[in-house]
Write a protein that holds these residues in place. Structure first.
Motif, mmCIF file in Angstrom:
data_model
loop_
_atom_site.group_PDB
_atom_site.id
_atom_site.type_symbol
_atom_site.label_atom_id
_atom_site.label_comp_id
_atom_site.label_asym_id
_atom_site.label_seq_id
_atom_site.Cartn_x
_atom_site.Cartn_y
_atom_site.Cartn_z
ATOM 1 N N ARG A 26 0.857 -1.177 0.000
ATOM 2 C CA ARG A 26 0.000 0.000 0.000
ATOM 3 C C ARG A 26 0.894 1.229 0.000
ATOM 4 O O ARG A 26 1.739 1.400 0.885
ATOM 5 N N ILE A 27 0.742 2.084 -0.968
ATOM 6 C CA ILE A 27 1.527 3.303 -1.064
ATOM 7 C C ILE A 27 0.597 4.477 -0.836
ATOM 8 O O ILE A 27 -0.404 4.645 -1.542
ATOM 9 N N VAL A 28 0.919 5.296 0.137
ATOM 10 C CA VAL A 28 0.120 6.475 0.457
ATOM 11 C C VAL A 28 0.956 7.689 0.144
ATOM 12 O O VAL A 28 2.055 7.853 0.667
ATOM 13 N N ILE A 29 0.440 8.539 -0.724
ATOM 14 C CA ILE A 29 1.161 9.766 -1.093
ATOM 15 C C ILE A 29 0.436 10.938 -0.436
ATOM 16 O O ILE A 29 -0.748 11.146 -0.685
ATOM 17 N N ASN A 30 1.150 11.676 0.354
ATOM 18 C CA ASN A 30 0.594 12.834 1.025
ATOM 19 C C ASN A 30 1.374 14.054 0.551
ATOM 20 O O ASN A 30 2.497 14.307 0.989
ATOM 21 N N ASN A 31 0.812 14.838 -0.347
ATOM 22 C CA ASN A 31 1.528 15.987 -0.893
ATOM 23 C C ASN A 31 0.952 17.316 -0.411
ATOM 24 O O ASN A 31 1.351 18.367 -0.891
ATOM 25 N N ASN A 32 0.013 17.279 0.493
ATOM 26 C CA ASN A 32 -0.607 18.484 1.046
ATOM 27 C C ASN A 32 -1.097 19.443 -0.032
ATOM 28 O O ASN A 32 -0.956 20.653 0.077
ATOM 29 N N ALA A 33 -1.659 18.928 -1.081
ATOM 30 C CA ALA A 33 -2.147 19.767 -2.191
ATOM 31 C C ALA A 33 -3.357 20.587 -1.778
ATOM 32 O O ALA A 33 -3.601 21.649 -2.327
ATOM 33 N N GLY A 34 -4.147 20.117 -0.844
ATOM 34 C CA GLY A 34 -5.353 20.819 -0.428
ATOM 35 C C GLY A 34 -5.060 21.999 0.486
ATOM 36 O O GLY A 34 -5.892 22.889 0.679
ATOM 37 N N GLU A 35 -3.888 22.061 1.072
ATOM 38 C CA GLU A 35 -3.556 23.143 1.997
ATOM 39 C C GLU A 35 -2.790 24.230 1.254
ATOM 40 O O GLU A 35 -1.955 23.975 0.426
#
Length: 68
Positions: free
Chosen positions: A58-67
């Motif tokens: 499982r790869i989770v990408i968190n790029n904070n695009a919404g902030e």
């Protein structure tokens, strides 16, 4: 019920209709066997696909695009 149906066919159907009925039943039994074999093959494929998907990382990408 099977015996009654057989008796009914032997008693009231003419010979040509009975032979036609027997041939049609054999043909349909063949089609049914082919369909069951195909279903079993597709179910095996689906089982393998599900097992492969479950075993992937499982790869989770968190790029904070919404902030921002």
């Amino acid at each position: 019920m099977k015996g009654f149906k057989g008796w009914l066919c032997r008693r009231f159907l003419p010979d040509w209709a009975r032979e036609s009925l027997v041939e049609e039943n054999k043909r349909l039994q063949g089609q049914l066997a082919e369909a069951r074999a195909e279903i079993a093959k597709l179910n095996a494929y689906l089982d393998g696909l599900e097992a492969g998907l479950r075993s992937q990382r499982r790869i989770v990408i968190n790029n904070n695009a919404g902030e921002g």
